[in-house]
Write an enzyme that holds these catalytic residues in place. Structure first.
Site, PDB file in Angstrom:
ATOM      1  N   ASP A  63      12.917  25.824  18.531  1.00  0.00           N
ATOM      2  CA  ASP A  63      13.686  24.641  18.156  1.00  0.00           C
ATOM      3  C   ASP A  63      12.884  23.385  18.472  1.00  0.00           C
ATOM      4  O   ASP A  63      12.422  23.200  19.596  1.00  0.00           O
ATOM      5  CB  ASP A  63      15.000  24.599  18.950  1.00  0.00           C
ATOM      6  CG  ASP A  63      15.843  23.396  18.550  1.00  0.00           C
ATOM      7  OD1 ASP A  63      16.504  23.480  17.503  1.00  0.00           O
ATOM      8  OD2 ASP A  63      15.819  22.376  19.274  1.00  0.00           O
ATOM      9  N   TYR A 120      10.912  14.814  19.065  1.00  0.00           N
ATOM     10  CA  TYR A 120      10.524  15.399  20.365  1.00  0.00           C
ATOM     11  C   TYR A 120       9.013  15.255  20.603  1.00  0.00           C
ATOM     12  O   TYR A 120       8.531  15.494  21.700  1.00  0.00           O
ATOM     13  CB  TYR A 120      10.848  16.888  20.452  1.00  0.00           C
ATOM     14  CG  TYR A 120      12.310  17.264  20.403  1.00  0.00           C
ATOM     15  CD1 TYR A 120      13.315  16.309  20.493  1.00  0.00           C
ATOM     16  CD2 TYR A 120      12.694  18.604  20.273  1.00  0.00           C
ATOM     17  CE1 TYR A 120      14.646  16.671  20.437  1.00  0.00           C
ATOM     18  CE2 TYR A 120      14.019  18.971  20.231  1.00  0.00           C
ATOM     19  CZ  TYR A 120      15.002  18.001  20.301  1.00  0.00           C
ATOM     20  OH  TYR A 120      16.310  18.382  20.243  1.00  0.00           O
ATOM     21  N   LYS A 145      14.364  18.780  12.868  1.00  0.00           N
ATOM     22  CA  LYS A 145      15.516  17.890  12.617  1.00  0.00           C
ATOM     23  C   LYS A 145      15.092  16.526  12.073  1.00  0.00           C
ATOM     24  O   LYS A 145      14.054  15.986  12.477  1.00  0.00           O
ATOM     25  CB  LYS A 145      16.300  17.674  13.918  1.00  0.00           C
ATOM     26  CG  LYS A 145      16.573  18.958  14.680  1.00  0.00           C
ATOM     27  CD  LYS A 145      17.417  18.763  15.919  1.00  0.00           C
ATOM     28  CE  LYS A 145      17.468  20.037  16.743  1.00  0.00           C
ATOM     29  NZ  LYS A 145      16.451  20.098  17.790  1.00  0.00           N
TER      30      LYS A 145
HETATM   31  N1  LIG Z   1      20.324  18.550  18.962  1.00  0.00           N
HETATM   32  C1  LIG Z   1      20.268  17.771  20.010  1.00  0.00           C
HETATM   33  O1  LIG Z   1      20.720  16.619  19.992  1.00  0.00           O
HETATM   34  C2  LIG Z   1      19.667  18.303  21.255  1.00  0.00           C
HETATM   35  C3  LIG Z   1      19.854  17.631  22.481  1.00  0.00           C
HETATM   36  C4  LIG Z   1      19.277  18.176  23.625  1.00  0.00           C
HETATM   37  C5  LIG Z   1      18.557  19.348  23.538  1.00  0.00           C
HETATM   38  N2  LIG Z   1      18.366  19.975  22.330  1.00  0.00           N
HETATM   39  C6  LIG Z   1      17.560  21.227  22.209  1.00  0.00           C
HETATM   40  O2  LIG Z   1      18.058  22.186  23.135  1.00  0.00           O
HETATM   41  C7  LIG Z   1      17.033  22.580  24.022  1.00  0.00           C
HETATM   42  C8  LIG Z   1      17.589  22.937  25.385  1.00  0.00           C
HETATM   43  O3  LIG Z   1      18.287  21.873  25.963  1.00  0.00           O
HETATM   44  P1  LIG Z   1      17.710  21.035  27.207  1.00  0.00           P
HETATM   45  O4  LIG Z   1      16.250  21.031  27.178  1.00  0.00           O
HETATM   46  O5  LIG Z   1      18.441  19.734  27.182  1.00  0.00           O
HETATM   47  O6  LIG Z   1      18.288  21.778  28.486  1.00  0.00           O
HETATM   48  P2  LIG Z   1      18.333  23.256  29.097  1.00  0.00           P
HETATM   49  O7  LIG Z   1      17.631  24.215  28.241  1.00  0.00           O
HETATM   50  O8  LIG Z   1      19.742  23.490  29.454  1.00  0.00           O
HETATM   51  O9  LIG Z   1      17.540  23.032  30.458  1.00  0.00           O
HETATM   52  C9  LIG Z   1      16.161  22.811  30.485  1.00  0.00           C
HETATM   53  C10 LIG Z   1      15.766  22.524  31.921  1.00  0.00           C
HETATM   54  O10 LIG Z   1      16.084  23.642  32.747  1.00  0.00           O
HETATM   55  C11 LIG Z   1      14.910  24.158  33.386  1.00  0.00           C
HETATM   56  N3  LIG Z   1      15.027  25.626  33.260  1.00  0.00           N
HETATM   57  C12 LIG Z   1      14.724  26.392  32.184  1.00  0.00           C
HETATM   58  N4  LIG Z   1      15.013  27.675  32.412  1.00  0.00           N
HETATM   59  C13 LIG Z   1      15.510  27.745  33.671  1.00  0.00           C
HETATM   60  C14 LIG Z   1      15.983  28.803  34.470  1.00  0.00           C
HETATM   61  N5  LIG Z   1      16.011  30.058  34.016  1.00  0.00           N
HETATM   62  N6  LIG Z   1      16.407  28.515  35.726  1.00  0.00           N
HETATM   63  C15 LIG Z   1      16.383  27.245  36.182  1.00  0.00           C
HETATM   64  N7  LIG Z   1      15.952  26.185  35.465  1.00  0.00           N
HETATM   65  C16 LIG Z   1      15.522  26.435  34.220  1.00  0.00           C
HETATM   66  C17 LIG Z   1      13.738  23.572  32.629  1.00  0.00           C
HETATM   67  O11 LIG Z   1      12.651  23.325  33.488  1.00  0.00           O
HETATM   68  P3  LIG Z   1      11.218  24.101  33.312  1.00  0.00           P
HETATM   69  O12 LIG Z   1      10.676  23.698  31.966  1.00  0.00           O
HETATM   70  O13 LIG Z   1      10.426  23.583  34.445  1.00  0.00           O
HETATM   71  O14 LIG Z   1      11.541  25.553  33.392  1.00  0.00           O
HETATM   72  C18 LIG Z   1      14.300  22.255  32.121  1.00  0.00           C
HETATM   73  O15 LIG Z   1      14.190  21.251  33.091  1.00  0.00           O
HETATM   74  C19 LIG Z   1      16.106  21.350  24.011  1.00  0.00           C
HETATM   75  O16 LIG Z   1      14.858  21.611  24.597  1.00  0.00           O
HETATM   76  C20 LIG Z   1      16.087  21.033  22.564  1.00  0.00           C
HETATM   77  O17 LIG Z   1      15.250  21.920  21.850  1.00  0.00           O
HETATM   78  C21 LIG Z   1      18.920  19.476  21.206  1.00  0.00           C
END
Ligand SMILES: NC(=O)c1ccc[n+]([C@@H]2O[C@H](COP(=O)([O-])OP(=O)(O)OC[C@H]3O[C@@H](n4cnc5c(N)ncnc54)[C@H](OP(=O)(O)O)[C@@H]3O)[C@@H](O)[C@H]2O)c1
Length: 360
Positions: A75, A80, A109
């Site tokens: 994704d 980004y 996106k």
């Molecule tokens: N459509 C939208 O508006 C929108 C908005 C936000 C996000 N997104 C998409 O959704 C994806 C995921 O959301 P997100 O990045 O906001 O948050 P997330 O996946 O909920 O959390 C990511 C964070 O958690 C840590 N992490 C990852 N795996 C872990 C685990 N198993 N245990 C503990 N910590 C862990 C990562 O650090 P490390 O990298 O150090 O592991 C990072 O800091 C985004 O990257 C993006 O592609 C889309």
């Protein structure tokens, strides 16, 4: 009676089916993970790699490790700034024959400053160029609200008072019609939405080419039951962004927008999540992800840490019991659990397509 008929029709329409798939096979990699059948007939792997906030120096390594460990769904988004690095790794894998294009599922996106008919193809082509691909599998409207673009075309325009310059002249239906043309041109296999509320999804759903996905914030504190039900009736699959509660996002909001959320949640540290982690001998993150995929929600956890990338897809050798699913269901705080209300875009709640109820 009317409600009963609508529900009945909806159930008939529902074609999202989840299958255990063993067909992701490459020269030396064989992986097994579940897929969700989308309305266009494509199978989307239920676990994908998120890439928001991944740093340029880490992202290529993260994508490499993800592919080696069976991820086939990635994704990204125009804004980004990770597409170029993802593209470098995909190019190497495709060129070497280690993987075939049809084994991958790539989502990107349209940026919120490109939400207008005249800009759709331009941004999609820029994304394809950066990804070094001829097509993406899924192209989403990133956000239902639109900003004017800055002169360079790489970010939203701001007003003198720091608020974002709202574009209220372009409606989402005419933007959607332009996305439909991109399917017809073969630049994307499917189109979808992100951060749309149920009324907005229903409005777009009247179009000729239907949205196949709505990607929204979804985790144990914001479980989006009503939106999920509304999407199910329309055969729109739901992808959970921030499925772990986006640890670290608050620092990002602070650094980039001088904005911070009161009481930023620590879902991974919740006592119930910890208790289940000990019971199943799985990491807290795996418990949170399993809770969602067991309900057929697609998840896209972001990590650039090799061990966590591996753990986040290692979800297919255990089942949470129905009692334990209920314990996690009970953590839902509904709207109070929302992290991404996008109020860091100062003034966004004045846009007619702002999708959430403003907090009191
Ligand atoms: N459509 C939208 O508006 C929108 C908005 C936000 C996000 N997104 C998409 O959704 C994806 C995921 O959301 P997100 O990045 O906001 O948050 P997330 O996946 O909920 O959390 C990511 C964070 O958690 C840590 N992490 C990852 N795996 C872990 C685990 N198993 N245990 C503990 N910590 C862990 C990562 O650090 P490390 O990298 O150090 O592991 C990072 O800091 C985004 O990257 C993006 O592609 C889309």
């Amino acid at each position: 009676m009317l409600i009963k008929n609508t529900i009945f029709r909806g159930i008939k329409l529902l074609k999202i089916c989840v299958t255990q798939k063993n067909s992701f096979q490459t020269g030396f990699i064989k992986t097994s993970q579940k897929t969700v059948k989308l309305a266009n007939g494509a199978d989307i792997p239920i676990v994908g790699l998120g890439t928001w906030r991944s740093q340029p120096e880490e992202i290529e390594n993260a994508v490499q490790i993800a592919l080696e460990n069976g991820y086939r769904h990635i994704d990204t988004a125009f804004n980004y700034n990770t597409e170029e690095y993802i593209g470098n790794v995909l190019h190497k894998w495709l060129e070497s024959g280690k993987i075939k294009r049809e084994e991958l599922f790539i989502t990107t996106k349209l940026p919120n400053f490109g939400n207008r008919p005249a800009d759709v193809e331009k941004y999609l082509k820029l994304s394809l160029e950066r990804l070094q691909l001829d097509y993406v599998d899924l192209y989403l409207i990133h956000m239902p609200f639109s900003f004017h673009s800055n002169e360079a075309g790489n970010g939203p325009l701001k007003n003198e008072d720091g608020s974002f310059s709202l574009d209220t002249e372009n409606d989402i239906i005419s933007t959607w019609k332009e996305l439909e043309k991109q399917v017809q041109k073969g630049l994307t296999k499917a189109i979808g939405l992100s951060n749309f509320n149920s009324e907005q999804v229903q409005r777009i759903h009247r179009a000729e080419i239907k949205p196949v996905v709505n990607q929204v914030e979804l985790h144990a504190y914001l479980q989006q039951k009503e939106l999920r039900d509304a999407c199910k009736i329309l055969n729109v699959a739901v992808t959970a962004f921030s499925p772990l509660g986006s640890p670290g996002a608050n620092t990002h909001f602070q650094n980039k927008y001088s904005y911070s959320l009161n009481d930023f949640p620590d879902i991974l540290g919740h006592p119930i999540v910890k208790e289940l982690s000990e019971k199943y001998r799985k990491q807290p993150g795996q418990i949170l992800l399993r809770h969602l995929i067991q309900q057929d929600v697609i998840v896209i956890p972001k990590s650039t840490n090799p061990e966590r990338i591996k753990a986040n897809i290692d979800l297919f050798d255990f089942d949470l019991s129905s009692d334990d699913l209920e314990k996690l269901n009970a953590l839902d705080k509904k709207e109070d659990g929302r992290i991404f209300d996008f109020m860091f875009f100062k003034g966004v709640d004045k846009h007619p397509e702002y999708p959430f109820k403003a907090r009191l």
